[in-house]
Design a protein around this motif. Sequence first.
Motif, PDB file in Angstrom:
ATOM      1  N   GLY A  96       0.819  -1.203   0.000  1.00 21.90           N
ATOM      2  CA  GLY A  96       0.000   0.000   0.000  1.00 21.90           C
ATOM      3  C   GLY A  96       0.855   1.255   0.000  1.00 21.90           C
ATOM      4  N   ASN A  97       0.390   2.275   0.682  1.00 25.81           N
ATOM      5  CA  ASN A  97       1.029   3.587   0.682  1.00 25.81           C
ATOM      6  C   ASN A  97       2.292   3.583   1.536  1.00 25.81           C
ATOM      7  OD1 ASN A  97       1.338   6.453   1.978  1.00 25.81           O
ATOM      8  ND2 ASN A  97       0.159   6.786   0.108  1.00 25.81           N
ATOM      9  N   THR A  98       3.422   3.957   0.941  1.00 25.82           N
ATOM     10  CA  THR A  98       4.693   3.896   1.661  1.00 25.82           C
ATOM     11  C   THR A  98       4.767   4.923   2.795  1.00 25.82           C
ATOM     12  OG1 THR A  98       5.685   5.332  -0.025  1.00 25.82           O
ATOM     13  CG2 THR A  98       5.975   2.971  -0.288  1.00 25.82           C
ATOM     14  N   LEU A  99       4.206   6.118   2.601  1.00 26.74           N
ATOM     15  CA  LEU A  99       4.244   7.123   3.668  1.00 26.74           C
ATOM     16  C   LEU A  99       3.361   6.722   4.840  1.00 26.74           C
ATOM     17  CD1 LEU A  99       4.321  10.528   1.742  1.00 26.74           C
ATOM     18  CD2 LEU A  99       6.169   9.405   3.000  1.00 26.74           C
ATOM     19  N   ALA A 100       2.259   6.009   4.551  1.00 27.16           N
ATOM     20  CA  ALA A 100       1.417   5.486   5.638  1.00 27.16           C
ATOM     21  C   ALA A 100       2.191   4.439   6.435  1.00 27.16           C
ATOM     22  CB  ALA A 100       0.134   4.896   5.068  1.00 27.16           C
ATOM     23  N   ALA A 101       2.959   3.598   5.730  1.00 29.92           N
ATOM     24  CA  ALA A 101       3.785   2.596   6.406  1.00 29.92           C
ATOM     25  C   ALA A 101       4.839   3.271   7.291  1.00 29.92           C
ATOM     26  CB  ALA A 101       4.457   1.698   5.371  1.00 29.92           C
ATOM     27  N   TRP A 102       5.484   4.279   6.757  1.00 29.45           N
ATOM     28  CA  TRP A 102       6.486   5.052   7.511  1.00 29.45           C
ATOM     29  C   TRP A 102       5.857   5.677   8.758  1.00 29.45           C
ATOM     30  CZ3 TRP A 102      11.265   6.788   8.543  1.00 29.45           C
ATOM     31  CH2 TRP A 102      11.451   8.095   9.010  1.00 29.45           C
ATOM     32  N   SER A 103       4.697   6.287   8.593  1.00 29.45           N
ATOM     33  CA  SER A 103       4.020   6.933   9.718  1.00 29.45           C
ATOM     34  C   SER A 103       3.586   5.916  10.764  1.00 29.45           C
ATOM     35  CB  SER A 103       2.799   7.716   9.220  1.00 29.45           C
ATOM     36  OG  SER A 103       3.188   8.757   8.352  1.00 29.45           O
ATOM     37  N   LEU A 104       3.144   4.740  10.315  1.00 24.66           N
ATOM     38  CA  LEU A 104       2.702   3.713  11.257  1.00 24.66           C
ATOM     39  C   LEU A 104       3.860   3.227  12.118  1.00 24.66           C
ATOM     40  CD1 LEU A 104       0.498   1.866  12.354  1.00 24.66           C
ATOM     41  CD2 LEU A 104       1.070   0.232  10.548  1.00 24.66           C
ATOM     42  N   VAL A 105       5.013   2.991  11.518  1.00 22.68           N
ATOM     43  CA  VAL A 105       6.179   2.564  12.300  1.00 22.68           C
ATOM     44  C   VAL A 105       6.527   3.606  13.354  1.00 22.68           C
ATOM     45  CG1 VAL A 105       8.656   2.065  12.225  1.00 22.68           C
ATOM     46  CG2 VAL A 105       7.147   1.118  10.480  1.00 22.68           C
ATOM     47  N   ASN A 106       6.574   4.878  12.940  1.00 20.29           N
ATOM     48  CA  ASN A 106       6.913   5.942  13.886  1.00 20.29           C
ATOM     49  C   ASN A 106       5.878   6.066  14.993  1.00 20.29           C
ATOM     50  OD1 ASN A 106       9.329   6.743  12.633  1.00 20.29           O
ATOM     51  ND2 ASN A 106       8.219   7.965  11.140  1.00 20.29           N
ATOM     52  N   LEU A 107       4.592   5.871  14.643  1.00 23.73           N
ATOM     53  CA  LEU A 107       3.525   5.930  15.642  1.00 23.73           C
ATOM     54  C   LEU A 107       3.691   4.823  16.674  1.00 23.73           C
ATOM     55  CD1 LEU A 107       0.774   6.997  16.694  1.00 23.73           C
ATOM     56  CD2 LEU A 107      -0.321   5.426  15.070  1.00 23.73           C
ATOM     57  N   ILE A 108       3.854   3.597  16.213  1.00 21.43           N
ATOM     58  CA  ILE A 108       3.970   2.468  17.150  1.00 21.43           C
ATOM     59  C   ILE A 108       5.220   2.614  18.014  1.00 21.43           C
ATOM     60  CG2 ILE A 108       4.250  -0.032  17.339  1.00 21.43           C
ATOM     61  CD1 ILE A 108       2.649  -0.338  14.769  1.00 21.43           C
ATOM     62  N   ARG A 109       6.323   3.013  17.397  1.00 19.73           N
ATOM     63  CA  ARG A 109       7.576   3.111  18.148  1.00 19.73           C
ATOM     64  C   ARG A 109       7.531   4.214  19.203  1.00 19.73           C
ATOM     65  NH1 ARG A 109      11.670  -0.262  16.116  1.00 19.73           N
ATOM     66  NH2 ARG A 109      12.842   0.562  17.868  1.00 19.73           N
ATOM     67  N   SER A 110       6.631   5.172  19.046  1.00 20.29           N
ATOM     68  CA  SER A 110       6.505   6.220  20.067  1.00 20.29           C
ATOM     69  C   SER A 110       5.850   5.691  21.344  1.00 20.29           C
ATOM     70  CB  SER A 110       5.709   7.407  19.513  1.00 20.29           C
ATOM     71  OG  SER A 110       4.354   7.066  19.307  1.00 20.29           O
ATOM     72  N   PHE A 111       5.301   4.473  21.282  1.00 19.66           N
ATOM     73  CA  PHE A 111       4.666   3.861  22.449  1.00 19.66           C
ATOM     74  C   PHE A 111       5.497   2.728  23.044  1.00 19.66           C
ATOM     75  CE2 PHE A 111       1.114   6.069  20.632  1.00 19.66           C
ATOM     76  CZ  PHE A 111       0.239   6.326  21.683  1.00 19.66           C
ATOM     77  N   CYS A 112       6.660   2.423  22.457  1.00 14.36           N
ATOM     78  CA  CYS A 112       7.430   1.283  22.962  1.00 14.36           C
ATOM     79  C   CYS A 112       8.926   1.506  22.757  1.00 14.36           C
ATOM     80  CB  CYS A 112       6.995  -0.014  22.270  1.00 14.36           C
ATOM     81  SG  CYS A 112       7.312  -0.046  20.489  1.00 14.36           S
ATOM     82  N   LYS A 113       9.710   0.733  23.496  1.00 12.18           N
ATOM     83  CA  LYS A 113      11.163   0.767  23.346  1.00 12.18           C
ATOM     84  C   LYS A 113      11.623  -0.206  22.271  1.00 12.18           C
ATOM     85  CE  LYS A 113      11.764   1.935  28.244  1.00 12.18           C
ATOM     86  NZ  LYS A 113      12.254   1.432  29.553  1.00 12.18           N
TER      87      LYS A 113
END
Length: 334
Positions: free
Chosen positions: A65-82
Motif C-alpha cells: 500500500g502507501n509507503t508514507l502510511a507505512a512510515w508513519s505507522l512505524v513511527n507511531l507504534i515506536r513512540s509507544f514502545c522501546k
Amino acid sequence: MFQQRKDNYKKIEEKRGSKLLVYVTSDRPNIGAQISSDILSPFTEHLDKIGDVDKISLLIYTRGGNTLAAWSLVNLIRSFCKELEVIIPFNCHSAGTLISLGSNKIIMTKQATLGPIDPSVNGPLNPSIPGSPDPNSKVPVSVEFVDSYLQMAQKELGIKDEQGLSNILIDLTKHIHPLTLGQVYKSKSQIQMLAKKLLAHHEVEEQNEDEIIKFLCSESGSHDYTINRKEAKNLGLNIEKPSMELYRIIKDIYDDIEKELQMRSPFDPNILLGTSNQNSYQLRRALIESIDYGTDVFLSEGTIIRQVVQQQGGQRAIIQDNRTFEGWKRENSN
C-alpha cells in the motif's frame, strides 16, 4: 472471530513479553485492501489503550500500500514502545516489508515472505481496472516498471535521440496521467530514503545497509518476487524462526482471520446476486485488533443491482454497485 482469537493473542503476549497488535489487509480477489493513511486514527486508539510499554509485537499480513502510511505507522507504534518486533504469518509485501524494516526483529514462519519495496503509485488519477466490480479500483503504477520501460526503449530498442525519447514519453502519458508519472519519479528517491532511516531501528550491519536497500528497491527484478526466511536472513536482516508452539499459534490466528475475511474466495457480484436482481452486501476488507481495545474493521457496504438492457443483437446484464459506506468501524470492545 475476535473472541475466539483472543486466547491466542494472550499466548503470544505471554511468550513474547509484549503487547500484541494485529493488522491484516485482505487480498481477496476483486475486493482487496491496502495500507493507507486512514489506519493511523484507529491504531492510535489501540495504542492509547495499550499505553507506553517496553515491547510491542505487530502481527501483520498485507500485500502493501502507501509507503508514507507505512512510515508513519512505524513511527507511531515506536513512540509507544522501546522495542518493536514484527510477526509475519504469511505475506508481508511492499509497504509491509517497509514496516518490517523499521522493527528491531522480524519473526517469520516457514511460509512467510517479504517482498521488494519498489513502490507502486496509487491515486485517483491512476488508470482504472477494466471490468472490476469495484468502481474505485485503480491499476497500481510500479515505479520500477516505468523506469524499466524507459530503459528498454534506450538499451533494447536503441532509441537515444531526444525526439525519439520524447515520443516514447508522450505515448506513455496517453496511458498514465502525467501527474502520476511525476509522482513515480518522486517516489523512487523517497523510498530509498525511508528504507535507510527505518533500517537504523533494525540494527543491521552498516556495510549491509546499502546492499539491502539496493536489492529491495531494484535488484530483485520484479515487484512480485518473494523473499523467504532464509534469503531474508542472508540479506542481513534480523530474522527469528518461531518455535513450533509459537508457529502453531500464529498459524491458528492467521487461518481464522483468512476465513473471516473470505480471502480465498474471489468476490463475484453475480454469485452474491444469485437469482435475484438486487442484494445488499457488507464486505470485510481489513482489520486492526488488540486485546486492550478489541476490533476495528474496514467495511464496504452497499447494494448490488443487476439490470438487463436491450442492445443490438440481444440483451446484456449490467451490474451496478451502489456503495453507501466505506471506512473503519469499531466492532468489538474489550
